[in-house]
Write an enzyme that holds these catalytic residues in place. Structure first.
Site, PDB file in Angstrom:
ATOM      1  N   HIS A   1       2.849   0.985   8.356  1.00 24.30           N
ATOM      2  CA  HIS A   1       2.175   2.266   8.484  1.00 24.30           C
ATOM      3  C   HIS A   1       3.186   3.382   8.744  1.00 24.30           C
ATOM      4  CE1 HIS A   1      -1.540  -0.159   9.944  1.00 24.30           C
ATOM      5  NE2 HIS A   1      -1.565   0.015   8.636  1.00 24.30           N
TER       6      HIS A   1
ATOM      7  N   LYS B   1       0.845  -1.190   0.000  1.00 16.37           N
ATOM      8  CA  LYS B   1       0.000   0.000   0.000  1.00 16.37           C
ATOM      9  C   LYS B   1       0.883   1.243   0.000  1.00 16.37           C
ATOM     10  CE  LYS B   1      -4.326   1.481   2.122  1.00 16.37           C
ATOM     11  NZ  LYS B   1      -5.279   1.240   3.233  1.00 16.37           N
TER      12      LYS B   1
END
Length: 314
Positions: A282, A173
């Site tokens: 993240h 991502k």
């Protein structure tokens, strides 16, 4: 194959190339559009792309309302492009499959439930004798590392170091790469799976680490179907739940269980949160917080810590 299906397949390929040339990763969208082409081929539909055809495709799979909304949204954007070449193509109603206003909480499996799921996965025999071992290993990897299912399915053999126990996740991502160390038991299972896989397919058809029934890369479709079968066999497909168990719930479980373990071990949780965020891929801890579910155990441990430290949770 109908002339419309041939025309559609060409335009889907052109559209995918166009979107990727603009900098979009476009993996999920491309998979959805290719699935739509296969759907049209099976139906031998003569075209054009209509609201009814789009709706039939969206409803053809047993998925959540959020996934239905996403599939329809992808088709709607493609329809705008297709209308340039086929004026019969209508504008698809964006409210035909609205997104749910609230997302039900993730289902955090208890240890016994996870064991049942893994056992059911390993027992699968269709469509290939290797299918059960593949699903068992993928789910075990997701549960023990918090990887996204797409990240696991995209792994190549060269991405998994079976000696050091480090998995390299590429172009995930936001196009980020990261190294994910795995537990020794997870590495041992990955090593065992690789041996079984190579015995079944001594001449690999693809660079993929996880393979499908013909030795090709395990697809999202095949993985999803196998997961639903294992979920049913494990008795985890409970219809009165707010939402069916999803593979992504294992990512939520990993984050939640990790925090609970840190609390039990007396670790300074606040100091370790950046580590957890980096492990999950993240940039900001606020993204990681989304995956932490306030289970009774976790809330109880946090409350006990706060009481012991005079109200400071750390």
């Amino acid at each position: 194959m109908s002339a419309f299906a041939t025309f559609l397949a060409g335009k889907v390929s052109d559209y995918i190339r166009l979107r990727r040339s603009l900098g979009y990763v476009f993996n999920v969208q491309a998979a959805t559009l290719r699935a739509f082409v296969r759907f049209v081929k099976v139906r031998s539909d003569q075209g054009p792309l209509t609201s009814n055809l789009a709706g039939a495709f969206v409803l053809a799979c047993d998925v959540t309302p959020a996934v239905r909304a996403r599939r329809h949204s992808i088709l709607a954007r493609f329809a705008d492009y297709l209308a340039i070449f086929d004026p019969r193509t209508p504008v698809l109603d964006p409210q035909a499959f609205p997104r749910p206003r609230s997302t039900p909480p993730a289902r955090i499996l208890a240890d016994a439930e996870l064991a049942r799921l893994l056992s059911a996965a390993r027992a699968l025999k269709r469509p290939h004798v290797l299918s059960g071992e593949t699903l068992y290993t993928v789910l075990g990897l997701l549960a023990s590392t918090g990887l996204r299912s797409g990240e696991a399915l995209r792994l190549d053999r060269t991405d998994v170091d079976l000696t050091t126990g480090v998995v390299q996740v590429r172009q995930s991502k936001f196009r980020k790469d990261r190294l994910v160390p795995v537990h020794a038991s997870t590495c041992a299972q990955l090593r065992a799976y690789a041996g079984v896989r190579d015995s079944a397919f001594p001449r690999p058809f693809a660079a993929a680490f996880f393979v499908g029934p013909r030795g090709q890369r395990l697809s999202r479709t095949t993985f999803g179907a196998a997961f639903r079968e294992a979920r049913e066999a494990a008795g985890l497909a409970v219809p009165d739940r707010p939402r069916m168990l999803r593979p992504h719930d294992l990512r939520h479980r990993f984050a939640t269980v990790r925090l609970a373990r840190w609390y039990r071990d007396g670790v300074d949780v606040q100091a370790q949160l950046p580590v957890l965020a980096a492990y999950l891929g993240h940039v900001r801890y606020s993204d990681t917080a989304y995956y932490i579910t306030g289970t009774p155990e976790l809330l109880g441990l946090a409350a006990a810590r706060a009481f012991a430290t005079g109200g400071e949770v750390r």
